[in-house]
Design a protein around this motif. Structure first.
Motif, mmCIF file in Angstrom:
data_model
loop_
_atom_site.group_PDB
_atom_site.id
_atom_site.type_symbol
_atom_site.label_atom_id
_atom_site.label_comp_id
_atom_site.label_asym_id
_atom_site.label_seq_id
_atom_site.Cartn_x
_atom_site.Cartn_y
_atom_site.Cartn_z
ATOM 1 N N MET A 1 2.536 1.673 -3.477
ATOM 2 C CA MET A 1 1.580 2.103 -4.496
ATOM 3 C C MET A 1 1.228 3.576 -4.308
ATOM 4 O O MET A 1 1.156 4.342 -5.274
ATOM 5 C CB MET A 1 0.318 1.237 -4.446
ATOM 6 C CG MET A 1 0.518 -0.115 -5.156
ATOM 7 S SD MET A 1 -0.747 -1.316 -4.744
ATOM 8 C CE MET A 1 -2.188 -0.504 -5.415
ATOM 9 N N THR A 2 1.028 3.976 -3.052
ATOM 10 C CA THR A 2 0.707 5.376 -2.776
ATOM 11 C C THR A 2 1.877 6.273 -3.173
ATOM 12 O O THR A 2 1.691 7.311 -3.832
ATOM 13 C CB THR A 2 0.411 5.564 -1.269
ATOM 14 O OG1 THR A 2 -0.386 4.489 -0.821
ATOM 15 C CG2 THR A 2 -0.308 6.879 -1.018
ATOM 16 N N ALA A 3 3.108 5.880 -2.784
ATOM 17 C CA ALA A 3 4.288 6.715 -3.006
ATOM 18 C C ALA A 3 4.590 6.855 -4.506
ATOM 19 O O ALA A 3 4.949 7.934 -4.975
ATOM 20 C CB ALA A 3 5.482 6.151 -2.264
ATOM 21 N N ILE B 1 0.846 -1.203 0.000
ATOM 22 C CA ILE B 1 0.000 0.000 0.000
ATOM 23 C C ILE B 1 0.883 1.256 0.000
ATOM 24 O O ILE B 1 0.648 2.213 -0.743
ATOM 25 C CB ILE B 1 -0.950 -0.004 1.220
ATOM 26 C CG1 ILE B 1 -1.954 -1.153 1.096
ATOM 27 C CG2 ILE B 1 -1.690 1.337 1.344
ATOM 28 C CD1 ILE B 1 -2.783 -1.401 2.328
ATOM 29 N N TRP B 2 1.924 1.196 0.802
ATOM 30 C CA TRP B 2 2.872 2.316 0.883
ATOM 31 C C TRP B 2 3.496 2.579 -0.497
ATOM 32 O O TRP B 2 3.491 3.707 -1.000
ATOM 33 C CB TRP B 2 3.926 1.969 1.947
ATOM 34 C CG TRP B 2 5.085 2.926 2.057
ATOM 35 C CD1 TRP B 2 5.229 4.137 1.446
ATOM 36 C CD2 TRP B 2 6.261 2.736 2.829
ATOM 37 N NE1 TRP B 2 6.420 4.715 1.804
ATOM 38 C CE2 TRP B 2 7.076 3.878 2.643
ATOM 39 C CE3 TRP B 2 6.702 1.695 3.677
ATOM 40 C CZ2 TRP B 2 8.314 4.009 3.269
ATOM 41 C CZ3 TRP B 2 7.934 1.834 4.299
ATOM 42 C CH2 TRP B 2 8.739 2.982 4.091
ATOM 43 N N THR C 1 9.443 6.111 -1.646
ATOM 44 C CA THR C 1 9.031 4.705 -1.765
ATOM 45 C C THR C 1 9.806 3.857 -0.761
ATOM 46 O O THR C 1 10.859 4.271 -0.272
ATOM 47 C CB THR C 1 9.338 4.164 -3.175
ATOM 48 O OG1 THR C 1 10.753 4.202 -3.359
ATOM 49 C CG2 THR C 1 8.645 4.981 -4.257
ATOM 50 N N SER D 1 2.514 6.533 -7.004
ATOM 51 C CA SER D 1 1.395 7.018 -7.826
ATOM 52 C C SER D 1 1.564 8.483 -8.201
ATOM 53 O O SER D 1 0.900 8.972 -9.108
ATOM 54 C CB SER D 1 0.080 6.828 -7.057
ATOM 55 O OG SER D 1 0.064 7.710 -5.952
ATOM 56 N N VAL E 1 0.772 11.020 -6.331
ATOM 57 C CA VAL E 1 -0.189 11.877 -5.637
ATOM 58 C C VAL E 1 0.523 12.687 -4.543
ATOM 59 O O VAL E 1 0.246 13.862 -4.329
ATOM 60 C CB VAL E 1 -1.333 11.031 -5.021
ATOM 61 C CG1 VAL E 1 -2.324 11.925 -4.285
ATOM 62 C CG2 VAL E 1 -2.033 10.229 -6.116
ATOM 63 N N ILE E 2 1.475 12.018 -3.854
ATOM 64 C CA ILE E 2 2.227 12.677 -2.786
ATOM 65 C C ILE E 2 3.667 12.871 -3.265
ATOM 66 O O ILE E 2 4.261 11.948 -3.825
ATOM 67 C CB ILE E 2 2.196 11.830 -1.499
ATOM 68 C CG1 ILE E 2 0.732 11.568 -1.108
ATOM 69 C CG2 ILE E 2 2.923 12.547 -0.367
ATOM 70 C CD1 ILE E 2 0.582 10.551 -0.006
#
Lengths: 262, 266
Positions: free
Chosen positions: A34-36, A31-32, A48, A38, A40-41
């Motif tokens: 994928m979020t990093a 999850i980390w 990552t 992407s 978005v942030i």
């Protein structure tokens, strides 16, 4: 085969539990990542996992992180053992002699509710920015909690054990050494393990406020250069040390008190 | 009758936490027990029989009166009065054998070799030799009580105090232990005070039954059970059942009457 997973309080094989535990870590990492990645942030805020892993290695190769760890571990254990050496005998006394309990309990309850970070300025005035003030912060944070936990463990020793001791001809000292301490020891060791965990929280506070070495100092000084991967790596290092210590305690507990196994 | 244990005018009052209300638990109460006698304390629940036994054991202090054992004035607990509790008091960090051996730990009258010998002797007597190395959380409640009994006997007390020791056990285990205790008593001849609320247990085990009133405790009636049903008949399960039941009903009627009094008083 999957059925036990859905039955209330159904036991699982040890192996399955370990696999599920590792799975939990991977889930978090995925999850980390994928979020990093992407976008978005921004990576300054959330690098990552791979960037953090690389930073972790850099900490050791370029910044001598190992000696920071040694310094921090040394502080934690010194303050922790200082707490234990005083809190265990006093806690035992508080529960065995009502007078000692009546004198100490209200005072300890008062001190216990003082937030330790609020004491840091005072401790720095008293002890300066050297090792003493950091040990003092850790000691203040653990001692007053630990003494009450030890007193509680002692209180939970069944009265019948103590009365049996009296009617078998044991003296007060013998009852303490041969009955109360062995009876309370498993819970005490568990509470030592929990208290040691708190030590780490206060260590970072102490090292951020006033230190020129240690894990907390390292994390805080890297923050100034927005080296987010290194900061996160430092935090993870604390987690790993905590996990290892905890497991060591659990292992020792299981070995020492094998009689509790059913 | 030989007065091995002599309880003279003992009183005990409990005070409420605020110190305002008092509850008389034991009235001026006197009682004598002969050496080797098995005395059962019976009475309505909460009547103060356990309190009296704990006073005799030195675990609680009477307000007034005195207790002597073989002529010595007693105060505070010591090895002369061994106690077996209702709750399991065997130590979980010791195996069965070490628990029993703990009974000999503070004896200075015997050598280390004798301590081992005594431990094995009592472990065999309660039938636990096969469980020597077991920790007590691996054995049943009945076995734990046998450990507690053996441990107490190994400490060689002058009197044995038993506070509803079989109260928490299932009926079959309880009966088994009752007969085992009778067997032990035959060889040991240990002066025993046994608190129970089980009338049949009292008749089965007793030389003498002492029935207490509702709180505050006084002695309502003492019954010499041996005069009604010989002990060897009870031990061999050959007791005259007619006599057994009429004695049981007689005792139950006394306890019921006492119990009614408490209910009416409150």
């Amino acid at each position: 085969m999957l059925k036990p997973l859905f039955v209330f309080r159904h036991a699982l094989p040890r192996k399955t539990e370990i696999i599920l535990g590792i799975f939990g870590f991977f889930l978090f990492l995925t999850i980390w990542h994928m979020t990093a990645s992407s976008g978005v942030i921004r990576p300054e805020f959330l690098p990552t996992p791979f960037a953090v892993a690389k930073a972790f290695i850099r900490l050791f190769t370029e910044r001598d992180f190992a000696s920071d760890i040694i310094v921090s571990v040394g502080r934690v254990w010194f303050a922790f053992l200082l707490s234990v050496v005083i809190a265990v005998p006093l806690g035992l006394m508080m529960s065995t002699y009502r007078a000692v309990g009546a004198i100490l309990e209200p005072f300890i309850d008062f001190v216990r509710y003082l937030p330790v970070p609020a004491l840091v300025p005072l401790l720095v005035i008293w002890f300066g920015v050297g090792e003493t003030s950091k040990i003092a912060v850790l000691w203040m944070g653990t001692f007053f909690q630990l003494i009450l936990l030890i007193a509680d463990d002692t209180k939970r020793v069944p009265t019948e054990y103590i009365e049996s001791g009296h009617t078998l001809g044991a003296s007060n000292g013998q009852i303490m050494r041969h009955i109360i301490i062995p009876a309370a020891l498993p819970n005490m060791i568990d509470n030592l393990r929990i208290t040691l965990g708190w030590c780490w929280t206060y260590l970072i506070i102490a090292e951020i406020v006033a230190a020129n070495s240690g894990i907390g100092h390292m994390i805080w000084s890297l923050r100034r250069f927005v080296k987010t991967p290194e900061v996160m790596a430092g935090i993870i290092a604390i987690g790993i040390i905590g996990l290892l210590t905890d497991q060591a305690f659990r292992f020792a507990h299981a070995r020492l008190f094998s009689y509790q196994r059913r | 009758m030989d007065k091995f244990i002599k309880v003279t005018d003992v009183t005990k009052t409990y005070w409420s936490e605020d110190g305002k209300t008092e509850t008389k638990v034991v009235l001026p109460l006197s009682l004598t027990i002969a050496e080797g006698e098995m005395v059962m304390f019976l009475g309505p629940s909460g009547c103060g029989k356990t309190t009296l036994m704990r006073i005799i054991g030195g675990l609680e202090k009477q307000d007034q009166g005195s207790i002597t054992l073989a002529g010595d004035l007693l105060a505070g607990p010591d090895r002369r009065r061994g106690m077996v509790f209702q709750s399991y008091s065997s130590f979980p960090w010791l195996c069965v054998r070490d628990n029993i051996k703990f009974g000999t730990r503070y004896r200075k009258d015997i050598s280390a070799a004798e301590k081992e010998e005594i431990t094995d002797h009592y472990m065999g007597m309660v039938g636990l030799s096969a469980y020597s190395d077991f920790y007590t959380n691996r054995i049943s409640g009945g076995m734990r009580q046998r450990v507690a009994i053996a441990r107490t006997l190994a400490s060689s007390p002058d009197i044995l105090l038993m506070d509803e020791p079989f109260g928490a056990l299932d009926a079959q285990t309880r009966e088994h232990l009752q007969f085992q205790l009778m067997d032990i008593n035959k060889t040991e001849k240990k002066t025993t005070i046994f608190v129970t609320h089980d009338v049949e247990e009292a008749i089965l085990l007793a030389d003498r039954v002492v029935i207490f009133s509702a709180r505050p405790a006084r002695v309502v009636k003492e019954i010499d059970v041996n005069a009604v049903i010989p002990v060897q008949d009870r031990r061999n399960n050959k007791a005259d059942m007619q006599k057994f039941f009429s004695l049981r009903n007689e005792i139950l009627e006394i306890i019921r009457a006492e119990y009614r009094q408490t209910m009416e008083a409150t």
